[in-house]
Design a protein around this motif. Structure first.
Motif, PDB file in Angstrom:
ATOM      1  N   ILE A  19       0.844  -1.195   0.000  1.00 48.37           N
ATOM      2  CA  ILE A  19       0.000   0.000   0.000  1.00 48.37           C
ATOM      3  C   ILE A  19       0.875   1.239   0.000  1.00 48.37           C
ATOM      4  N   ASN A  20       1.940   1.221   0.778  1.00 52.55           N
ATOM      5  CA  ASN A  20       2.864   2.358   0.846  1.00 52.55           C
ATOM      6  C   ASN A  20       3.525   2.620  -0.510  1.00 52.55           C
ATOM      7  N   GLU A  21       3.827   1.560  -1.244  1.00 56.51           N
ATOM      8  CA  GLU A  21       4.426   1.732  -2.572  1.00 56.51           C
ATOM      9  C   GLU A  21       3.471   2.460  -3.525  1.00 56.51           C
ATOM     10  N   LYS A  22       2.184   2.172  -3.396  1.00 56.97           N
ATOM     11  CA  LYS A  22       1.186   2.767  -4.292  1.00 56.97           C
ATOM     12  C   LYS A  22       0.668   4.118  -3.794  1.00 56.97           C
ATOM     13  N   LYS A  23       0.447   4.237  -2.491  1.00 57.69           N
ATOM     14  CA  LYS A  23      -0.149   5.449  -1.905  1.00 57.69           C
ATOM     15  C   LYS A  23       0.532   5.776  -0.570  1.00 57.69           C
ATOM     16  N   PRO A  24       1.739   6.303  -0.598  1.00 55.01           N
ATOM     17  CA  PRO A  24       2.462   6.572   0.646  1.00 55.01           C
ATOM     18  C   PRO A  24       1.740   7.534   1.585  1.00 55.01           C
ATOM     19  N   ALA A  25       0.907   8.395   1.047  1.00 56.37           N
ATOM     20  CA  ALA A  25       0.179   9.342   1.896  1.00 56.37           C
ATOM     21  C   ALA A  25      -0.787   8.623   2.842  1.00 56.37           C
ATOM     22  N   LEU A  26      -1.258   7.448   2.465  1.00 51.07           N
ATOM     23  CA  LEU A  26      -2.159   6.699   3.341  1.00 51.07           C
ATOM     24  C   LEU A  26      -1.428   6.146   4.560  1.00 51.07           C
ATOM     25  N   VAL A  27      -0.187   5.747   4.368  1.00 48.81           N
ATOM     26  CA  VAL A  27       0.587   5.124   5.442  1.00 48.81           C
ATOM     27  C   VAL A  27       1.304   6.180   6.294  1.00 48.81           C
ATOM     28  N   ALA A  28       1.564   7.334   5.734  1.00 50.20           N
ATOM     29  CA  ALA A  28       2.327   8.383   6.433  1.00 50.20           C
ATOM     30  C   ALA A  28       1.832   8.683   7.848  1.00 50.20           C
ATOM     31  N   PRO A  29       0.535   8.767   8.106  1.00 57.70           N
ATOM     32  CA  PRO A  29       0.080   9.063   9.469  1.00 57.70           C
ATOM     33  C   PRO A  29       0.444   7.980  10.494  1.00 57.70           C
ATOM     34  N   PHE A  30       0.824   6.796  10.029  1.00 61.15           N
ATOM     35  CA  PHE A  30       1.144   5.681  10.914  1.00 61.15           C
ATOM     36  C   PHE A  30       2.649   5.490  11.128  1.00 61.15           C
ATOM     37  N   VAL A  31       3.457   6.319  10.507  1.00 65.30           N
ATOM     38  CA  VAL A  31       4.911   6.133  10.561  1.00 65.30           C
ATOM     39  C   VAL A  31       5.425   6.124  11.996  1.00 65.30           C
ATOM     40  N   HIS A  32       4.948   7.038  12.824  1.00 69.93           N
ATOM     41  CA  HIS A  32       5.411   7.087  14.218  1.00 69.93           C
ATOM     42  C   HIS A  32       5.089   5.767  14.933  1.00 69.93           C
ATOM     43  N   GLN A  33       3.888   5.252  14.749  1.00 69.18           N
ATOM     44  CA  GLN A  33       3.495   3.976  15.344  1.00 69.18           C
ATOM     45  C   GLN A  33       4.381   2.840  14.839  1.00 69.18           C
ATOM     46  N   ILE A  34       4.666   2.848  13.565  1.00 69.58           N
ATOM     47  CA  ILE A  34       5.487   1.796  12.966  1.00 69.58           C
ATOM     48  C   ILE A  34       6.893   1.826  13.556  1.00 69.58           C
ATOM     49  N   VAL A  35       7.483   2.998  13.619  1.00 70.48           N
ATOM     50  CA  VAL A  35       8.846   3.133  14.157  1.00 70.48           C
ATOM     51  C   VAL A  35       8.881   2.667  15.613  1.00 70.48           C
ATOM     52  N   HIS A  36       7.895   3.071  16.378  1.00 73.59           N
ATOM     53  CA  HIS A  36       7.827   2.672  17.784  1.00 73.59           C
ATOM     54  C   HIS A  36       7.719   1.148  17.910  1.00 73.59           C
ATOM     55  N   ALA A  37       6.884   0.542  17.068  1.00 69.98           N
ATOM     56  CA  ALA A  37       6.703  -0.912  17.100  1.00 69.98           C
ATOM     57  C   ALA A  37       7.966  -1.648  16.666  1.00 69.98           C
ATOM     58  N   LEU A  38       8.705  -1.079  15.722  1.00 78.12           N
ATOM     59  CA  LEU A  38       9.941  -1.727  15.246  1.00 78.12           C
ATOM     60  C   LEU A  38      10.994  -1.833  16.335  1.00 78.12           C
ATOM     61  N   LYS A  39      10.994  -0.893  17.251  1.00 80.78           N
ATOM     62  CA  LYS A  39      11.963  -0.929  18.354  1.00 80.78           C
ATOM     63  C   LYS A  39      11.759  -2.165  19.219  1.00 80.78           C
ATOM     64  N   LYS A  40      10.518  -2.645  19.292  1.00 80.97           N
ATOM     65  CA  LYS A  40      10.209  -3.802  20.139  1.00 80.97           C
ATOM     66  C   LYS A  40      10.136  -5.110  19.351  1.00 80.97           C
ATOM     67  N   GLU A  41      10.045  -5.020  18.041  1.00 81.43           N
ATOM     68  CA  GLU A  41       9.855  -6.209  17.208  1.00 81.43           C
ATOM     69  C   GLU A  41      11.109  -7.069  17.195  1.00 81.43           C
ATOM     70  N   THR A  42      10.937  -8.370  17.345  1.00 82.95           N
ATOM     71  CA  THR A  42      12.070  -9.299  17.350  1.00 82.95           C
ATOM     72  C   THR A  42      12.235 -10.040  16.021  1.00 82.95           C
ATOM     73  N   SER A  43      11.202 -10.054  15.190  1.00 80.82           N
ATOM     74  CA  SER A  43      11.264 -10.754  13.917  1.00 80.82           C
ATOM     75  C   SER A  43      11.963  -9.889  12.858  1.00 80.82           C
ATOM     76  N   SER A  44      13.119 -10.361  12.391  1.00 85.70           N
ATOM     77  CA  SER A  44      13.844  -9.581  11.377  1.00 85.70           C
ATOM     78  C   SER A  44      13.069  -9.560  10.061  1.00 85.70           C
ATOM     79  N   GLY A  45      12.322 -10.624   9.753  1.00 84.74           N
ATOM     80  CA  GLY A  45      11.513 -10.653   8.546  1.00 84.74           C
ATOM     81  C   GLY A  45      10.436  -9.587   8.555  1.00 84.74           C
ATOM     82  N   LYS A  46       9.803  -9.427   9.694  1.00 86.40           N
ATOM     83  CA  LYS A  46       8.754  -8.423   9.807  1.00 86.40           C
ATOM     84  C   LYS A  46       9.354  -7.011   9.785  1.00 86.40           C
ATOM     85  N   LYS A  47      10.537  -6.840  10.350  1.00 80.60           N
ATOM     86  CA  LYS A  47      11.183  -5.527  10.346  1.00 80.60           C
ATOM     87  C   LYS A  47      11.488  -5.075   8.917  1.00 80.60           C
ATOM     88  N   ARG A  48      11.867  -6.017   8.067  1.00 77.53           N
ATOM     89  CA  ARG A  48      12.148  -5.669   6.667  1.00 77.53           C
ATOM     90  C   ARG A  48      10.912  -5.095   6.042  1.00 77.53           C
TER      91      ARG A  48
END
Length: 84
Positions: free
Chosen positions: A55-84
């Motif tokens: 979705i981000n590849e096609k419409k980055p403006a849709l995902v942009a409001p969630f970037v802070h949440q995503i970054v915060h979640a990545l700090k705690k994520e242990t799965s390297s596959g999901k982090k990619r």
């Protein structure tokens, strides 16, 4: 679309392109998909993350409001596959 319906659709790889298109047409569904993505306990979270990427590849403006949440979640994520 409900969270349960979205989770059922995510089960099949054949549905993934359709889900991407549907979320782009109905952006309110993105928050449901993001909830699944950011839930480390949801077994479908990695597929939901892949959908968010597409979705981000096609419409980055849709995902942009969630970037802070995503970054915060990545700090705690242990799965390297999901982090990619």
């Amino acid at each position: 679309m409900t969270r349960q319906e979205l989770q059922e659709l995510i089960n099949s790889w054949e549905n993934l392109k359709l889900i991407v298109d549907e979320v782009i047409l109905q952006p309110q569904t993105l928050s449901l998909l993001m909830d699944i993505t950011l839930s480390s306990i949801d077994p479908k979270s990695w597929r939901a993350a892949w959908l968010i990427e597409k979705i981000n590849e096609k419409k980055p403006a849709l995902v942009a409001p969630f970037v802070h949440q995503i970054v915060h979640a990545l700090k705690k994520e242990t799965s390297s596959g999901k982090k990619r």
